[in-house]
Structures are given as C-alpha cells and as structure tokens.
Design a protein around this motif. Structure first.
Motif, PDB file in Angstrom:
ATOM      1  N   ALA A  11       0.863  -1.181   0.000  1.00 42.93           N
ATOM      2  CA  ALA A  11       0.000   0.000   0.000  1.00 42.93           C
ATOM      3  C   ALA A  11       0.901   1.233   0.000  1.00 42.93           C
ATOM      4  N   ILE A  13       0.895   5.202   0.076  1.00 37.81           N
ATOM      5  CA  ILE A  13      -0.030   6.268   0.463  1.00 37.81           C
ATOM      6  C   ILE A  13       0.687   7.606   0.301  1.00 37.81           C
ATOM      7  N   TYR A  20      -5.785  11.800   0.846  1.00 35.66           N
ATOM      8  CA  TYR A  20      -4.706  10.824   0.809  1.00 35.66           C
ATOM      9  C   TYR A  20      -5.071   9.784  -0.245  1.00 35.66           C
ATOM     10  N   SER A  22      -4.323   6.152  -1.903  1.00 36.77           N
ATOM     11  CA  SER A  22      -3.724   4.857  -1.593  1.00 36.77           C
ATOM     12  C   SER A  22      -3.670   4.051  -2.888  1.00 36.77           C
ATOM     13  N   ASN A  24      -2.139   0.345  -4.797  1.00 35.21           N
ATOM     14  CA  ASN A  24      -1.531  -0.972  -4.740  1.00 35.21           C
ATOM     15  C   ASN A  24      -0.901  -1.251  -6.100  1.00 35.21           C
ATOM     16  N   VAL A  36      -5.067   8.998   6.393  1.00 35.09           N
ATOM     17  CA  VAL A  36      -4.280   7.829   5.981  1.00 35.09           C
ATOM     18  C   VAL A  36      -5.041   6.550   6.297  1.00 35.09           C
ATOM     19  N   GLU A  37      -5.634   6.485   7.486  1.00 40.29           N
ATOM     20  CA  GLU A  37      -6.354   5.281   7.901  1.00 40.29           C
ATOM     21  C   GLU A  37      -7.546   4.996   6.983  1.00 40.29           C
ATOM     22  N   LYS A  40      -6.341   3.731   3.629  1.00 37.91           N
ATOM     23  CA  LYS A  40      -5.949   2.313   3.711  1.00 37.91           C
ATOM     24  C   LYS A  40      -7.172   1.405   3.694  1.00 37.91           C
ATOM     25  N   GLU A  41      -8.173   1.742   4.485  1.00 37.63           N
ATOM     26  CA  GLU A  41      -9.392   0.922   4.530  1.00 37.63           C
ATOM     27  C   GLU A  41     -10.115   0.927   3.188  1.00 37.63           C
ATOM     28  N   LEU A  43      -8.704   1.315   0.313  1.00 40.85           N
ATOM     29  CA  LEU A  43      -7.902   0.499  -0.595  1.00 40.85           C
ATOM     30  C   LEU A  43      -8.191  -0.986  -0.367  1.00 40.85           C
ATOM     31  N   LYS A  44      -8.295  -1.391   0.899  1.00 43.39           N
ATOM     32  CA  LYS A  44      -8.637  -2.791   1.196  1.00 43.39           C
ATOM     33  C   LYS A  44      -9.978  -3.157   0.560  1.00 43.39           C
TER      34      LYS A  44
END
Length: 70
Positions: A11, A13, A20, A22, A24, A36-37, A40-41, A43-44
C-alpha cells in the motif's frame, strides 16, 4: 462461501491536496480518503472488490500470478 487465503499487498499512500491517495502497485488498484487510515481501509475494500470481480470473471488466478511475478 467467499473465503480467501490471507494475501499481503503493498500500500503506497501519499497526500494529494486535502486527500490521501492509496495505491496498490501489484494489482494497480487505487482509492483515497480524508485520512491515511481511511485511505488504507478504502484500498482494502477496493482490492476486495477487484478480487471478487476477477473471481467471477474467471481471471483471478491469472491476475494473482501476474501480481506475484511483477
């Protein structure tokens, strides 16, 4: 049942304006968020959706093989 083995992906970022981004690089999937958090979520979730879609289309094994080689 929609269970998958645990997979680990990169990941990256970075901040772009007030968001932000993200990314892959193995699957070339991207998302964004206000923190950021959240990025990330998101992106998941995007990767999950991408993998489920590829599985339905019958291209998942080819995609994962290419991601591993890359």
């Amino acid at each position: 049942m929609n269970s998958f083995p645990t997979l680990t992906f990169t990941a990256q970022i970075f901040k772009e304006g007030k968001q932000y981004v993200s990314f892959n690089p193995e699957l070339r999937v991207a998302s964004c968020g206000k923190t950021v958090e959240i990025a990330k979520e998101n992106l998941k979730d995007a990767i999950r959706g991408f993998i489920l879609s590829a599985r339905k289309k019958g291209t998942l094994s080819d995609i994962l093989e290419e991601a591993i080689v890359a």
